[in-house]
Scaffold this motif. Structure first.
Motif, PDB file in Angstrom:
ATOM      1  N   GLU A 189       0.945  -1.303  -0.145  1.00  0.00           N
ATOM      2  CA  GLU A 189       0.085  -0.062   0.071  1.00  0.00           C
ATOM      3  C   GLU A 189       0.923   1.419   0.046  1.00  0.00           C
ATOM      4  N   GLU A 195       3.957   1.513  -1.183  1.00  0.00           N
ATOM      5  CA  GLU A 195       4.676   1.456  -2.451  1.00  0.00           C
ATOM      6  C   GLU A 195       3.650   2.042  -3.652  1.00  0.00           C
ATOM      7  N   LYS A 196       2.435   1.670  -3.442  1.00  0.00           N
ATOM      8  CA  LYS A 196       1.341   2.209  -4.292  1.00  0.00           C
ATOM      9  C   LYS A 196       1.104   3.736  -3.890  1.00  0.00           C
ATOM     10  N   THR A 197       0.701   4.057  -2.715  1.00  0.00           N
ATOM     11  CA  THR A 197       0.095   5.374  -2.328  1.00  0.00           C
ATOM     12  C   THR A 197       1.096   6.584  -1.931  1.00  0.00           C
ATOM     13  N   ARG A 203       1.792   6.772   1.193  1.00  0.00           N
ATOM     14  CA  ARG A 203       1.059   7.033   2.435  1.00  0.00           C
ATOM     15  C   ARG A 203       1.425   5.997   3.565  1.00  0.00           C
ATOM     16  N   GLN A 254       1.499   3.586   6.690  1.00  0.00           N
ATOM     17  CA  GLN A 254       0.590   2.623   7.225  1.00  0.00           C
ATOM     18  C   GLN A 254       0.600   2.413   8.674  1.00  0.00           C
ATOM     19  N   SER A 275      -7.494  -0.095   3.967  1.00  0.00           N
ATOM     20  CA  SER A 275      -6.776   0.977   4.372  1.00  0.00           C
ATOM     21  C   SER A 275      -7.721   2.140   4.442  1.00  0.00           C
ATOM     22  N   ASP A 279       7.013   6.744   6.072  1.00  0.00           N
ATOM     23  CA  ASP A 279       7.494   7.636   5.396  1.00  0.00           C
ATOM     24  C   ASP A 279       9.080   8.280   6.107  1.00  0.00           C
ATOM     25  N   GLY A 327       0.391  11.944   4.024  1.00  0.00           N
ATOM     26  CA  GLY A 327      -0.945  11.229   4.247  1.00  0.00           C
ATOM     27  C   GLY A 327      -0.518   9.962   5.055  1.00  0.00           C
ATOM     28  N   ASP A 343      -2.506   6.613   6.790  1.00  0.00           N
ATOM     29  CA  ASP A 343      -3.709   5.401   6.671  1.00  0.00           C
ATOM     30  C   ASP A 343      -3.660   4.339   7.878  1.00  0.00           C
ATOM     31  N   THR A 381      -4.374   0.416   8.663  1.00  0.00           N
ATOM     32  CA  THR A 381      -4.580  -0.745   7.868  1.00  0.00           C
ATOM     33  C   THR A 381      -5.390  -1.584   9.015  1.00  0.00           C
TER      34      THR A 381
END
Ligand code: G1P
Length: 288
Positions: free
Chosen positions: A153, A155-157, A159, A161, A194, A222, A254, A256, A258
């Motif tokens: 997640e 890697e994709k966004t 954001r 987690q 998420s 991050d 951002g 999130d 999970t």
């Protein structure tokens, strides 16, 4: 797309809730069934794709590093007796995985512990796994669920987690509790999901808790969290709290939550440790 390969595991604490068991043995090495509890946590990290594991440790707990190292005298003795399979089974780490250890000389809190990992992690994003918490290795898949899902997640966004799980009202004041952008009561699901989060409250009373979602002890961050940790002043209990730095991260990047799939076990508290031990032993005895 950034692939996360670093994880920090804070393990410098004395484990006072596990005394007398933890007086001479680090609580992370106490058994759950046929393995020390931290073995499952390291396994989870590796199966999720982590290659560089940083233990944040204490001078009196070197036994943890020794457990994951090769004991060459034992290795030679076993091989001399023809017990090669047994010897091989004790070399737990895949050849591309490295465990490094740094020290947390003073007990200044979870946030401070995570910050000690910065020297090894550098500018990379990273995961944090609290070793008191062991996720079910029998009925969940470490290669695709929970931490593995969180890494994908991120890697994709991009954001950060944070793994959360719905808890009973009576247990709310034991955990960091998430404040969600939308819903307040989330039901347990068999799929990771998420959700945007607007903040966390560390161990609130149930009647003022912003939701029923408790922080479980798995985080994907991050790299900016290090800067916030470096600026975080000690708060509750004179400790540098990870939760405070996460709130700062939410303000700029951002974040999130999970939702967790399957069960988690608290191996850092005597009652839940004993229940977890029985569960692990029963599951493994069935496989013999
Ligand atoms: C820590 C975190 C808390 C989290 C918990 C999970 O608390 O501060 O937010 O819910 O781990 O185990 P601790 O249990 O170290 O007091």
């Amino acid at each position: 797309m950034t692939t996360i390969t670093h994880a920090i595991i804070p393990c410098a604490g004395f484990g006072t809730r596990m005394l007398p068991l933890s007086k001479a043995i680090p609580k992370e090495l106490l058994p759950l069934g046929n393995r020390p509890s931290i073995h499952y946590v390291i396994d989870e990290a590796i199966k999720a794709g982590i290659k560089n594991i940083v233990l944040v440790n204490h001078a009196q707990k070197n036994a943890i590093e020794n457990y994951f190292d090769i004991n060459s005298e034992l290795d030679t003795q076993l091989r001399n007796k023809g017990k090669n399979t047994l010897a091989d089974s004790l070399n737990f780490l895949p050849s591309d995985v490295v465990i490094t250890s740094v020290r947390q000389g003073k007990p200044l809190g979870l946030g401070h512990a995570v910050l000690q990992g910065r020297a090894v992690v550098g500018d990379n994003p990273f995961a944090v796994l609290l070793p008191d918490v062991v996720l079910d290795p029998f009925d969940t898949d470490y290669t695709s669920q929970n931490l593995a899902f969180m890494l994908k997640e991120f890697e994709k966004t991009g954001r950060s987690q944070i793994l959360v799980n719905p808890v009973a009202t009576a247990d709310i004041d034991k955990y960091g509790i998430a404040k969600l952008a939308n819903a307040q009561t989330i039901k347990k699901s068999d799929k990771n999901q998420s959700l945007a989060v607007t903040g966390f409250v560390e161990k609130p009373k149930a009647d003022v808790a912003p939701s029923n979602l408790a922080v479980v002890g798995r985080y994907v961050f991050d790299n900016a969290i290090f800067d916030y940790l470096a600026k975080t002043a000690p708060s509750v209990g004179g400790e540098i709290q990870l939760t405070d730095a996460i709130d700062a991260l939410i303000g700029t990047k951002g974040v999130d939550v999970t939702t967790m799939v399957g069960e988690s076990f608290d191996a850092g508290d005597m009652t839940s440790y004993m229940q977890a031990f029985m569960y692990f032993a029963q599951r493994q005895l069935k496989e013999i």
